[in-house]
Motif scaffolding. Structure first.
Motif, PDB file in Angstrom:
ATOM      1  N   ALA A  36       0.842  -1.192   0.000  1.00  0.00           N
ATOM      2  CA  ALA A  36       0.000   0.000   0.000  1.00  0.00           C
ATOM      3  C   ALA A  36       0.870   1.231   0.000  1.00  0.00           C
ATOM      4  O   ALA A  36       2.063   1.153   0.229  1.00  0.00           O
ATOM      5  N   LEU A  37       0.257   2.376  -0.265  1.00  0.00           N
ATOM      6  CA  LEU A  37       1.011   3.615  -0.272  1.00  0.00           C
ATOM      7  C   LEU A  37       1.313   4.075   1.141  1.00  0.00           C
ATOM      8  O   LEU A  37       0.637   3.718   2.096  1.00  0.00           O
ATOM      9  N   ALA A  38       2.318   4.917   1.255  1.00  0.00           N
ATOM     10  CA  ALA A  38       2.793   5.333   2.568  1.00  0.00           C
ATOM     11  C   ALA A  38       1.767   6.113   3.358  1.00  0.00           C
ATOM     12  O   ALA A  38       1.827   6.177   4.568  1.00  0.00           O
ATOM     13  N   ALA A  39       0.826   6.740   2.680  1.00  0.00           N
ATOM     14  CA  ALA A  39      -0.201   7.476   3.393  1.00  0.00           C
ATOM     15  C   ALA A  39      -1.047   6.534   4.251  1.00  0.00           C
ATOM     16  O   ALA A  39      -1.634   6.936   5.242  1.00  0.00           O
ATOM     17  N   SER A  40      -1.111   5.275   3.856  1.00  0.00           N
ATOM     18  CA  SER A  40      -1.899   4.296   4.587  1.00  0.00           C
ATOM     19  C   SER A  40      -1.109   3.597   5.679  1.00  0.00           C
ATOM     20  O   SER A  40      -1.674   3.027   6.591  1.00  0.00           O
ATOM     21  N   PHE A  41       0.209   3.621   5.573  1.00  0.00           N
ATOM     22  CA  PHE A  41       1.054   2.989   6.583  1.00  0.00           C
ATOM     23  C   PHE A  41       2.471   3.518   6.441  1.00  0.00           C
ATOM     24  O   PHE A  41       2.800   4.180   5.464  1.00  0.00           O
ATOM     25  N   ALA A  65       3.807  13.706  -3.723  1.00  0.00           N
ATOM     26  CA  ALA A  65       3.320  13.372  -2.377  1.00  0.00           C
ATOM     27  C   ALA A  65       4.522  13.137  -1.469  1.00  0.00           C
ATOM     28  O   ALA A  65       5.668  13.242  -1.897  1.00  0.00           O
ATOM     29  N   VAL A  66       4.226  12.805  -0.223  1.00  0.00           N
ATOM     30  CA  VAL A  66       5.268  12.534   0.770  1.00  0.00           C
ATOM     31  C   VAL A  66       4.989  11.190   1.428  1.00  0.00           C
ATOM     32  O   VAL A  66       3.872  10.927   1.875  1.00  0.00           O
ATOM     33  N   ASP A  67       6.000  10.323   1.457  1.00  0.00           N
ATOM     34  CA  ASP A  67       5.920   9.055   2.187  1.00  0.00           C
ATOM     35  C   ASP A  67       6.595   9.229   3.542  1.00  0.00           C
ATOM     36  O   ASP A  67       7.590   9.952   3.657  1.00  0.00           O
ATOM     37  N   THR A  68       6.088   8.553   4.536  1.00  0.00           N
ATOM     38  CA  THR A  68       6.668   8.611   5.874  1.00  0.00           C
ATOM     39  C   THR A  68       7.182   7.245   6.284  1.00  0.00           C
ATOM     40  O   THR A  68       6.442   6.266   6.251  1.00  0.00           O
ATOM     41  N   ASN A  71      10.470   5.461  11.106  1.00  0.00           N
ATOM     42  CA  ASN A  71      11.195   6.323  12.045  1.00  0.00           C
ATOM     43  C   ASN A  71      10.748   7.782  11.982  1.00  0.00           C
ATOM     44  O   ASN A  71      11.319   8.636  12.652  1.00  0.00           O
ATOM     45  N   GLY A  72       9.743   8.068  11.171  1.00  0.00           N
ATOM     46  CA  GLY A  72       9.203   9.422  11.081  1.00  0.00           C
ATOM     47  C   GLY A  72       9.802  10.272   9.979  1.00  0.00           C
ATOM     48  O   GLY A  72       9.340  11.387   9.737  1.00  0.00           O
ATOM     49  N   LYS A  73      10.817   9.793   9.310  1.00  0.00           N
ATOM     50  CA  LYS A  73      11.446  10.552   8.230  1.00  0.00           C
ATOM     51  C   LYS A  73      10.521  10.621   7.024  1.00  0.00           C
ATOM     52  O   LYS A  73       9.936   9.624   6.614  1.00  0.00           O
ATOM     53  N   ASN A  74      10.398  11.817   6.437  1.00  0.00           N
ATOM     54  CA  ASN A  74       9.576  12.003   5.246  1.00  0.00           C
ATOM     55  C   ASN A  74      10.430  11.973   3.993  1.00  0.00           C
ATOM     56  O   ASN A  74      11.540  12.523   3.971  1.00  0.00           O
ATOM     57  N   VAL A  75       9.921  11.333   2.939  1.00  0.00           N
ATOM     58  CA  VAL A  75      10.633  11.282   1.668  1.00  0.00           C
ATOM     59  C   VAL A  75       9.684  11.708   0.552  1.00  0.00           C
ATOM     60  O   VAL A  75       8.541  11.253   0.484  1.00  0.00           O
TER      61      VAL A  75
END
Length: 205
Positions: A36-41, A65-68, A71-75
């Motif tokens: 799934a996409l990072a917005a969901s997990f 968009a931004v994936d998380t 560890n909380g780091k955004n990419v």
């Protein structure tokens, strides 16, 4: 840039990363390992590689968009969506570092027996891509939340609906190599599925 026909555009051997305010072009991909996409997990801290000989898709959309990570780091990523996609000679690989033992490679292959992989409502987060691509009836600069040709923004994505996006009636990509963080699909049918695990680095490209 070479115009092939009205509403059709082709880029030869391009590599692209979606960033705010910059027009990114095309993205392809299928992966099983993230689901799934990072917005969901939270995504893992590892990217995976995907290669395919050819993808034929209808209803294309792409936006930033931004994936998380866990560890909380955004990419930052480019999210690409297809309403329907047929993928020939799919290969996906990921290298997992195992303490003491070393690197372990997991590789998945499908759609290489003449019957392509089929996906519906396919989305993928990527940050690197090279391919030959042709788009039909492409619109560049559409607001992400106002696209109408593809499946639209994935529900729950960390993305601004007023930000830059592009869409097309259809897209064909060949000689694809990409690096991705996550993907999801409404349905995903893999013909001739093969999976292997081996010591060391054994990637798709």
């Amino acid at each position: 840039m070479e115009s092939q026909a009205r509403g059709g555009t082709r880029w030869k051997r391009f590599a692209v990363v979606m960033v705010p305010s910059v027009a990114a072009t095309a993205a392809i991909g299928v992966a099983l390992s993230q689901g799934a996409l990072a917005a969901s997990f939270s995504v893992s801290g590892q990217q995976f590689k995907v290669a395919t000989k050819r993808l034929d898709g209808t209803g294309f959309v792409q936006y930033g968009a931004v994936d998380t990570q866990k560890n909380g780091k955004n990419v930052p990523v480019a999210v690409s969506g297809f309403t329907n996609a047929k993928i020939h000679n799919l290969c996906q690989s990921v290298v997992v570092p195992v303490p003491v033992f070393g690197d372990v490679s997991m590789k998945l292959e499908a759609g290489g027996n003449g019957t392509p992989v089929e996906a519906k409502n396919l989305y993928i987060d990527l940050d690197q891509l090279s391919a030959d691509a042709t788009f039909n009836n492409i619109n560049i600069g559409v607001a992400a939340g106002s696209t109408s040709k593809g499946p639209g923004m994935h529900k729950g994505d960390k993305a601004d609906p007023g930000s830059f996006a592009q869409e097309a009636d259809s897209a064909t990509l060949t000689k694809v190599q990409q690096r991705a963080w996550a993907t999801t699909a409404g349905t995903f049918k893999l013909s001739g599925l093969k999976m292997s695990v081996s010591k060391g680095k054994n990637e798709c490209y």
